[in-house]
Design an enzyme around this catalytic site. Sequence first.
Site, PDB file in Angstrom:
ATOM      1  CG  ASP A  30      -1.945   0.958   1.142  1.00 42.98           C
ATOM      2  OD1 ASP A  30      -1.666   2.278   1.085  1.00 42.98           O
ATOM      3  OD2 ASP A  30      -2.874   0.579   1.400  1.00 42.98           O
ATOM      4  CB  ILE A  31       1.531   3.894  -2.536  1.00 43.79           C
ATOM      5  CG1 ILE A  31       0.250   4.235  -2.899  1.00 43.79           C
ATOM      6  CG2 ILE A  31       2.358   3.148  -3.555  1.00 43.79           C
ATOM      7  CD1 ILE A  31       0.139   4.890  -4.225  1.00 43.79           C
ATOM      8  CD  GLN A  93     -14.917  -1.517  -1.557  1.00 43.96           C
ATOM      9  OE1 GLN A  93     -16.000  -1.985  -1.411  1.00 43.96           O
ATOM     10  NE2 GLN A  93     -14.212  -2.178  -2.689  1.00 43.96           N
ATOM     11  CB  VAL A  94     -11.108   4.625  -0.943  1.00 35.43           C
ATOM     12  CG1 VAL A  94     -10.638   5.714  -2.120  1.00 35.43           C
ATOM     13  CG2 VAL A  94     -11.401   5.231   0.355  1.00 35.43           C
ATOM     14  CG  HIS A  99      -8.524  -3.431  -1.480  1.00 28.85           C
ATOM     15  ND1 HIS A  99      -9.758  -2.703  -2.135  1.00 28.85           N
ATOM     16  CD2 HIS A  99      -8.378  -2.858  -0.346  1.00 28.85           C
ATOM     17  CE1 HIS A  99      -9.875  -1.893  -1.521  1.00 28.85           C
ATOM     18  NE2 HIS A  99      -9.264  -1.537  -0.294  1.00 28.85           N
ATOM     19  CG  HIS A 101      -6.525  -2.830   3.770  1.00 28.03           C
ATOM     20  ND1 HIS A 101      -5.907  -1.810   3.628  1.00 28.03           N
ATOM     21  CD2 HIS A 101      -7.863  -2.481   3.633  1.00 28.03           C
ATOM     22  CE1 HIS A 101      -6.474  -0.825   3.019  1.00 28.03           C
ATOM     23  NE2 HIS A 101      -7.745  -1.619   2.868  1.00 28.03           N
TER      24      HIS A 101
HETATM   25  P1  AMP Z   1      -9.787   1.024   1.147  1.00 25.38           P
HETATM   26  O1  AMP Z   1     -10.374   2.088   1.960  1.00 25.38           O
HETATM   27  O2  AMP Z   1      -9.872  -0.320   1.808  1.00 25.38           O
HETATM   28  O3  AMP Z   1     -10.681   1.062  -0.230  1.00 25.38           O
HETATM   29  O4  AMP Z   1      -8.518   1.324   0.666  1.00 25.38           O
HETATM   30  C1  AMP Z   1      -7.686   1.601  -0.456  1.00 25.38           C
HETATM   31  C2  AMP Z   1      -6.286   1.407  -0.231  1.00 25.38           C
HETATM   32  O5  AMP Z   1      -5.523   1.368  -1.392  1.00 25.38           O
HETATM   33  C3  AMP Z   1      -5.813   2.824   0.426  1.00 25.38           C
HETATM   34  O6  AMP Z   1      -5.163   1.986   1.816  1.00 25.38           O
HETATM   35  C4  AMP Z   1      -4.872   3.199  -0.474  1.00 25.38           C
HETATM   36  O7  AMP Z   1      -3.604   3.830   0.199  1.00 25.38           O
HETATM   37  C5  AMP Z   1      -4.343   2.385  -1.479  1.00 25.38           C
HETATM   38  N1  AMP Z   1      -3.850   2.654  -2.814  1.00 25.38           N
HETATM   39  C6  AMP Z   1      -4.502   3.147  -3.640  1.00 25.38           C
HETATM   40  N2  AMP Z   1      -3.968   3.247  -4.882  1.00 25.38           N
HETATM   41  C7  AMP Z   1      -2.824   2.780  -4.697  1.00 25.38           C
HETATM   42  C8  AMP Z   1      -1.615   2.556  -5.476  1.00 25.38           C
HETATM   43  N3  AMP Z   1      -1.735   2.959  -6.658  1.00 25.38           N
HETATM   44  N4  AMP Z   1      -0.716   1.396  -5.000  1.00 25.38           N
HETATM   45  C9  AMP Z   1      -0.894   0.929  -3.621  1.00 25.38           C
HETATM   46  N5  AMP Z   1      -1.913   1.357  -3.095  1.00 25.38           N
HETATM   47  C10 AMP Z   1      -3.035   2.059  -3.316  1.00 25.38           C
END
Ligand code: AMP
Length: 139
Positions: A30-31, A93-94, A99, A101
Amino acid sequence: MEECIFCKIVRGEIPCFKIFEDERVLAFADINPITAGHTLVIPKKHAENLWEIPPEDFSAVQLAGKRIADALKKVLAPVGIACLQLNGRGVNQVVMHYHLHLIPRSGQEPPLPVSSWELKTGDMGAIGRLSERIAAAVG
Ligand code: AMP
Ligand code: ZN
């Protein structure tokens, strides 16, 4: 999915720090890590959430998650690892591609907000009634 950021990572159109890959699954760093070692495990085939993901991809993600959790334990010797998976914008969820974590905690950071909620005794009657309705709906 054309515009999905994680599908773009699977297709190699966006770079990632790859940690694991097999025919169904990709795992990468995760970045925006909550802690050092924060890893995401995804199905290569797009599915938005737990309701959409086919059982074979779901199993593959879980099994890969376990292998990566073992690696995180070896490398970081964490005090614990939180496995978190969000479904729907209503629970933050963004990225709308399934996915898992994996969030190892060294013990130096503040407690993870996702794992430190306040315990308040519930209404046993309401818990019992709702549990019966949910149990009856399990397919
Ligand atoms: P969620 O709130 O569970 O949808 O979390 C999405 C996650 O994706 C967040 O922790 C972001 O930091 C991660 N994320 C978004 N874009 C990228 C990317 N290009 N590479 C790695 N992680 C990402
Ligand atoms: Zn996708």
